[in-house]
Motif scaffolding. Structure first.
Motif, PDB file in Angstrom:
ATOM      1  N   TYR A  12      32.733  37.637  51.257  1.00 35.57           N
ATOM      2  CA  TYR A  12      33.861  36.864  51.786  1.00 35.57           C
ATOM      3  C   TYR A  12      33.392  35.538  52.380  1.00 35.57           C
ATOM      4  CZ  TYR A  12      35.866  41.383  50.943  1.00 35.57           C
ATOM      5  OH  TYR A  12      36.260  42.536  50.303  1.00 35.57           O
ATOM      6  N   HIS A  19      41.307  39.094  57.300  1.00 35.23           N
ATOM      7  CA  HIS A  19      42.718  39.488  57.359  1.00 35.23           C
ATOM      8  C   HIS A  19      42.904  40.673  56.417  1.00 35.23           C
ATOM      9  CE1 HIS A  19      43.461  37.432  53.521  1.00 35.23           C
ATOM     10  NE2 HIS A  19      42.943  36.315  54.016  1.00 35.23           N
ATOM     11  N   GLY A  21      44.151  40.984  53.590  1.00 32.62           N
ATOM     12  CA  GLY A  21      43.833  40.730  52.180  1.00 32.62           C
ATOM     13  C   GLY A  21      42.385  41.107  51.907  1.00 32.62           C
ATOM     14  N   ASP A  50      29.794  35.177  52.170  1.00 26.55           N
ATOM     15  CA  ASP A  50      29.418  34.048  51.316  1.00 26.55           C
ATOM     16  C   ASP A  50      29.412  32.814  52.216  1.00 26.55           C
ATOM     17  OD1 ASP A  50      29.159  32.232  49.270  1.00 26.55           O
ATOM     18  OD2 ASP A  50      30.934  32.885  48.160  1.00 26.55           O
ATOM     19  N   ALA A 227      26.239  32.836  45.166  1.00 24.73           N
ATOM     20  CA  ALA A 227      27.025  33.974  45.664  1.00 24.73           C
ATOM     21  C   ALA A 227      26.971  35.175  44.724  1.00 24.73           C
ATOM     22  CB  ALA A 227      28.475  33.540  45.868  1.00 24.73           C
ATOM     23  N   LEU A 228      27.145  34.923  43.436  1.00 29.72           N
ATOM     24  CA  LEU A 228      27.170  36.048  42.485  1.00 29.72           C
ATOM     25  C   LEU A 228      25.857  36.830  42.519  1.00 29.72           C
ATOM     26  CD1 LEU A 228      28.961  34.163  39.590  1.00 29.72           C
ATOM     27  CD2 LEU A 228      29.813  36.266  40.662  1.00 29.72           C
ATOM     28  N   ASN A 230      24.235  37.753  44.869  1.00 29.96           N
ATOM     29  CA  ASN A 230      24.100  38.706  45.989  1.00 29.96           C
ATOM     30  C   ASN A 230      24.062  40.153  45.519  1.00 29.96           C
ATOM     31  OD1 ASN A 230      26.566  40.524  47.075  1.00 29.96           O
ATOM     32  ND2 ASN A 230      27.402  38.801  45.921  1.00 29.96           N
ATOM     33  N   VAL A 256      36.998  42.886  42.424  1.00 35.05           N
ATOM     34  CA  VAL A 256      37.320  41.494  42.782  1.00 35.05           C
ATOM     35  C   VAL A 256      38.826  41.305  42.836  1.00 35.05           C
ATOM     36  CG1 VAL A 256      35.242  40.531  41.688  1.00 35.05           C
ATOM     37  CG2 VAL A 256      37.336  40.731  40.350  1.00 35.05           C
ATOM     38  N   GLU A 259      41.899  36.246  41.435  1.00 40.03           N
ATOM     39  CA  GLU A 259      41.641  34.803  41.363  1.00 40.03           C
ATOM     40  C   GLU A 259      40.174  34.482  41.094  1.00 40.03           C
ATOM     41  OE1 GLU A 259      41.845  36.551  43.970  1.00 40.03           O
ATOM     42  OE2 GLU A 259      40.472  35.814  45.501  1.00 40.03           O
ATOM     43  N   ILE A 260      39.311  35.483  41.153  1.00 36.98           N
ATOM     44  CA  ILE A 260      37.895  35.168  40.920  1.00 36.98           C
ATOM     45  C   ILE A 260      37.345  35.913  39.701  1.00 36.98           C
ATOM     46  CG2 ILE A 260      37.360  34.411  43.264  1.00 36.98           C
ATOM     47  CD1 ILE A 260      36.251  37.175  43.873  1.00 36.98           C
ATOM     48  N   HIS A 264      33.406  36.137  37.696  1.00 42.80           N
ATOM     49  CA  HIS A 264      32.745  37.437  37.523  1.00 42.80           C
ATOM     50  C   HIS A 264      32.673  37.907  36.070  1.00 42.80           C
ATOM     51  CE1 HIS A 264      33.240  37.634  41.868  1.00 42.80           C
ATOM     52  NE2 HIS A 264      32.301  38.559  41.846  1.00 42.80           N
ATOM     53  N   TRP A 288      47.167  40.526  44.344  1.00 43.87           N
ATOM     54  CA  TRP A 288      47.203  39.958  45.696  1.00 43.87           C
ATOM     55  C   TRP A 288      48.139  40.728  46.602  1.00 43.87           C
ATOM     56  CZ3 TRP A 288      47.956  34.292  43.736  1.00 43.87           C
ATOM     57  CH2 TRP A 288      46.695  33.775  43.419  1.00 43.87           C
ATOM     58  N   LEU A 289      47.762  40.724  47.833  1.00 41.68           N
ATOM     59  CA  LEU A 289      48.642  41.234  48.863  1.00 41.68           C
ATOM     60  C   LEU A 289      49.496  40.051  49.308  1.00 41.68           C
ATOM     61  CD1 LEU A 289      48.516  44.066  49.879  1.00 41.68           C
ATOM     62  CD2 LEU A 289      47.121  43.288  51.785  1.00 41.68           C
ATOM     63  N   MET A 296      48.764  36.240  50.842  1.00 41.42           N
ATOM     64  CA  MET A 296      48.313  36.167  52.222  1.00 41.42           C
ATOM     65  C   MET A 296      47.043  35.335  52.254  1.00 41.42           C
ATOM     66  SD  MET A 296      47.632  39.389  54.659  1.00 41.42           S
ATOM     67  CE  MET A 296      49.240  40.087  54.399  1.00 41.42           C
TER      68      MET A 296
HETATM   69  N1  MSP Z   1      33.330  33.994  48.326  1.00 38.99           N
HETATM   70  C1  MSP Z   1      34.143  34.204  47.192  1.00 38.99           C
HETATM   71  C2  MSP Z   1      33.702  35.430  46.428  1.00 38.99           C
HETATM   72  C3  MSP Z   1      32.278  35.422  45.998  1.00 38.99           C
HETATM   73  S1  MSP Z   1      31.822  36.925  45.231  1.00 38.99           S
HETATM   74  C4  MSP Z   1      30.362  36.613  44.564  1.00 38.99           C
HETATM   75  C5  MSP Z   1      35.586  34.368  47.640  1.00 38.99           C
HETATM   76  N2  MSP Z   1      35.765  34.737  48.924  1.00 38.99           N
HETATM   77  S2  MSP Z   1      37.177  34.957  49.664  1.00 38.99           S
HETATM   78  O1  MSP Z   1      36.884  35.103  51.069  1.00 38.99           O
HETATM   79  O2  MSP Z   1      38.089  33.938  49.291  1.00 38.99           O
HETATM   80  O3  MSP Z   1      37.657  36.363  49.308  1.00 38.99           O
HETATM   81  C6  MSP Z   1      37.827  36.796  48.092  1.00 38.99           C
HETATM   82  C7  MSP Z   1      38.367  38.189  48.008  1.00 38.99           C
HETATM   83  O4  MSP Z   1      39.100  38.628  49.161  1.00 38.99           O
HETATM   84  C8  MSP Z   1      39.371  38.229  46.904  1.00 38.99           C
HETATM   85  O5  MSP Z   1      38.785  38.235  45.631  1.00 38.99           O
HETATM   86  C9  MSP Z   1      40.067  39.482  47.230  1.00 38.99           C
HETATM   87  O6  MSP Z   1      39.245  40.529  46.850  1.00 38.99           O
HETATM   88  C10 MSP Z   1      40.174  39.419  48.752  1.00 38.99           C
HETATM   89  N3  MSP Z   1      41.421  38.786  49.180  1.00 38.99           N
HETATM   90  C11 MSP Z   1      41.585  37.677  49.950  1.00 38.99           C
HETATM   91  N4  MSP Z   1      42.931  37.465  50.136  1.00 38.99           N
HETATM   92  C12 MSP Z   1      43.627  38.411  49.505  1.00 38.99           C
HETATM   93  C13 MSP Z   1      44.986  38.732  49.376  1.00 38.99           C
HETATM   94  N5  MSP Z   1      45.941  38.049  49.946  1.00 38.99           N
HETATM   95  N6  MSP Z   1      45.292  39.824  48.641  1.00 38.99           N
HETATM   96  C14 MSP Z   1      44.334  40.614  48.042  1.00 38.99           C
HETATM   97  N7  MSP Z   1      43.066  40.331  48.151  1.00 38.99           N
HETATM   98  C15 MSP Z   1      42.673  39.242  48.847  1.00 38.99           C
HETATM   99  O7  MSP Z   1      36.451  34.194  46.820  1.00 38.99           O
END
Ligand code: MSP
Length: 674
Positions: A12, A19, A21, A50, A227-228, A230, A256, A259-260, A264, A288-289, A296
């Protein structure tokens, strides 16, 4: 030897605090990891943060911190939250740790030595929010992922020969149909790759918050490559100790958010192929939530903190709700109402009630020892029906769960609980308990044994989802530590005659009507500033300064700054106000508020939601794309239930409509006004 199972969450970003999500993904992984452990697999569960890249560097700047300070603070917050929730991760990786940095540099060397890295110049667009190169777009074009304006980048970079992997990736997707799940995401990825892959810039040279490219420290490695990696550096890839890597890699599933998926399912396998590292067995993307109909996210200001729910209903309630309510893979809405409703219906009245009525009756009628259905005469077809339903539930639950259909799996388990409830009502054990004849006693024993055995099965199945409550029910059933139970052996008839029950207590106390209100209030109070009313917003418009405050005015507070007797302030005081150029991305009316517009304003490093009292002067559609001036460092406030994060600056002619401040020349988004 036991089968091994390696599962990962995304790591993250540390620009946003945890949060629900983020919690959603981590709970899903925790649940899968717990079930695998119960099935006897040697399980390893990885999560982490991350911490590099331009987005984090800018977020730190905006917060007046060093990137490392911000990363330390937020990473610790994620970890503390995961611990408070009892998440059973085996390792928490931080991308600023030495072990990770060494592993990433080793991966980069490997790619270079294998001939997949070359030097070139990148001229094109970049989205800092997604840390994504947007090749085929012109200056200012929106990011195809998030819609925010991209920035033009012109840099000498290192490139990765992604184009060399187009056919290999397509072959992978076709030979391993389960590599990307669900099907919709798989199809999207296939058509993206089919449309052609360009080489990918894998370094940046205009900022420094990242891992240096080996032998060329003018560059930092592209944050997504960093990041990947990791997922393997956490296991010791590139270090002298590769025991964990040898044991657990490749991952069995990498979870995942949707959106990502591109990173991946396209970049990651291509990097691994180029480095001759085995590929993960599969990537599972969930939806997504949503909260109030939108994703969110911090930038929308519509996040719900896990703490609120943990304080009021506990972690099991949140876990159960998220996995039961949302069809995994699709988007789903969160609301406090729905949470409390499900909690009461399925947990308090459902499983909780089944446990307490069954176990209380055994305590009352059989001195707390499990009775056994003895005499053949006391047997009925409804008893067999429950035993049969339990066997079916075990099989169906397992099939659904192992395909990540959590909602379906829980529906099956709760279907069994509902059937037992009905069975209890029909057999009226309380009436049988009043009679002393042999036949009634025997019948009572059968009914209570059947109910308790079914309760045991529902509890064992549900344990990975509601670990705390399931562990308590298990103890109340007299079965000890549920973690020791081998789920693969689960079948009807394992509850032994004479098992001494533990103390019977409610595991899910009913939530009263005020629970929703309390949680909503806690969320509002958790925000940095108290809620203001809409009426205050326009009132501040005609303030003496002549500036139109589109956010509610802060009630007069004793000023810490010095104002000279002639009313002048020092330059230091002025500099405390952070004025920035923003660009309106979204503008819409606010329901039940004639004067307010909800704006999403891009400030370069983030998009802010601003609630502005300008609806009478501007139609929403005339604002989209317009550059405006934002007071960027105001504490957030709530207006009509929406968080306003900043104030838009306008002249406010006496008795007239507000006029937004704007520029004659083009000014880059994010520029500070001094
Ligand atoms: N740092 C990158 C991921 C790198 S992995 C090598 C990133 N981080 S993030 O903080 O934006 O969080 C990504 C993940 O958090 C999402 O892919 C999801 O799994 C989760 N979510 C964050 N907000 C979310 C929602 N509102 N709903 C569901 N999942 C959510 O992207």
């Amino acid at each position: 030897m036991n089968k091994k199972f390696y599962i990962t969450t995304p790591i993250y970003y540390v620009n946003a605090r945890p949060h629900i999500g983020h919690v959603y993904t981590t709970i899903a992984c925790d649940t899968i990891a717990r079930r695998q452990r119960m099935l006897g697999a040697d399980t390893y569960f990885l999560t982490g943060t991350d911490e590099h890249g331009q987005k984090i560097e800018r977020a730190a700047q905006a917060a007046g911190k060093t990137p490392q300070q911000l990363a330390d603070e937020v990473s610790a917050e994620f970890r503390a939250m995961w611990d408070r929730m009892g998440l059973t991760y085996d390792d928490f990786i931080r991308t600023t740790s030495d072990r990770h940095k060494c592993g990433v540099q080793e991966l980069f060397r490997r790619l270079r030595d294998n001939g997949y890295i070359y030097k070139g110049t990148y001229t094109g667009q970049y989205c800092v929010f997604d840390e994504l190169y947007v090749d085929a777009a012109g200056p200012g074009a929106p990011c195809p992922e998030c819609g925010r304006p991209t920035e033009t980048v012109h840099e000498d970079n290192y490139f990765f020969k992604l184009s060399a992997f187009q056919d290999k990736l397509l072959q992978l997707y076709s030979e391993q149909p389960d590599f990307i799940r669900p099907e919709t995401r798989r199809n999207e990825v296939i058509s993206f790759v089919r449309s052609g892959l360009r080489d990918l810039s894998v370094s940046r040279s205009t900022f420094s918050w990242g891992i240096p490219v080996p032998d060329d420290h003018k560059h930092v490695i592209y944050v997504w490559l960093d990041a990947l990696a990791n997922y393997i550096t956490a296991l010791g890839y590139g270090s002298p100790d590769t025991k964990l890597y040898d044991k657990y890699w490749p991952a069995d599933v990498q979870m995942v958010g949707k959106e990502i998926v591109r990173f991946h399912c396209v970049y990651w396998p291509a990097f691994l192929m180029a480095a001759e590292v085995p590929l993960p067995k599969g990537i599972m993307a969930h939806g997504w939530l949503l909260f109030e109909e939108n994703k969110m996210s911090k930038s929308r200001g519509n996040i719900v903190r896990p703490k609120t729910i943990l304080d009021v209903l506990g972690a099991d309630a949140l876990r159960y709700f998220l996995l039961r309510e949302v069809v995994f893979g699709q988007d789903g809405s969160f609301s406090f109402d729905a949470l409390v409703q499900r909690y009461n219906a399925d947990l308090a009245n459902g499983l909780g009630n089944l446990a307490s009525r069954t176990l209380s009756m055994i305590t009352r009628y059989f001195r707390g020892e499990v009775p056994y259905p003895s005499a053949a005469v006391a047997h009925k077809s409804s008893d067999d029906a429950i035993a049969k339903a339990a066997g079916k539930a075990i099989a169906e639950f397992s099939t659904a769960f192992d395909q990540y259909q959590f909602s379906r799996a829980l529906e099956v388990a709760w279907g069994l609980a509902a059937a037992v409830d009905k069975y209890i009502v029909e057999n009226e054990p309380w009436a049988l308990g009043e009679k002393q004849d042999e036949e009634s006693r025997s019948r009572l024993a059968t009914v209570l044994y059947t109910s308790a055995e079914a309760l045991r099965i529902v509890t064992a199945l549900a344990h990975p989802v509601i670990p705390d409550a399931a562990a308590k029910i298990w103890v109340q059933l007299g079965l000890g530590d549920i973690k020791q139970f081998a789920l693969s052996d689960l079948k009807w008839g394992q509850l032994h005659l004479g098992t001494k029950l533990g103390k019977v207590e409610a595991v899910f106390p009913r939530a009263d009507k005020s629970a929703v209100e309390r949680m909503q209030k806690m969320e509002d109070q958790g925000r940095p500033a108290p809620a203001a009313t809409e009426a205050q917003a326009p009132a501040s418009a005609s303030s003496a300064s002549g500036q139109f405050a589109t956010q509610a005015a802060t009630p007069a507070e004793p000023k810490a700054t010095s104002i000279s007797p002639d009313g002048k302030i020092s330059i230091d005081d002025f500099e405390k106000v952070e004025l920035r150029v923003g660009q309106v991305k979204v503008a819409e009316k606010v329901k039940n508020a004639d004067k307010l517009l909800r704006l999403e304003v891009d400030l370069g490093n983030e998009v802010r939601q601003v609630i502005a009292g300008i609806a009478e002067a501007y139609a929403p559609e005339t604002l989209v794309g317009r550059k405006v001036v934002i007071v960027a460092n105001l504490a957030p406030r709530m207006l009509k239930g929406l968080e306003s994060n900043g104030m838009i600056v306008a002249a406010s002619p006496e008795g007239g409509k507000p006029v937004l401040a704007s520029f004659l020349e083009d000014v880059p988004v994010g520029t500070r006004l001094k």
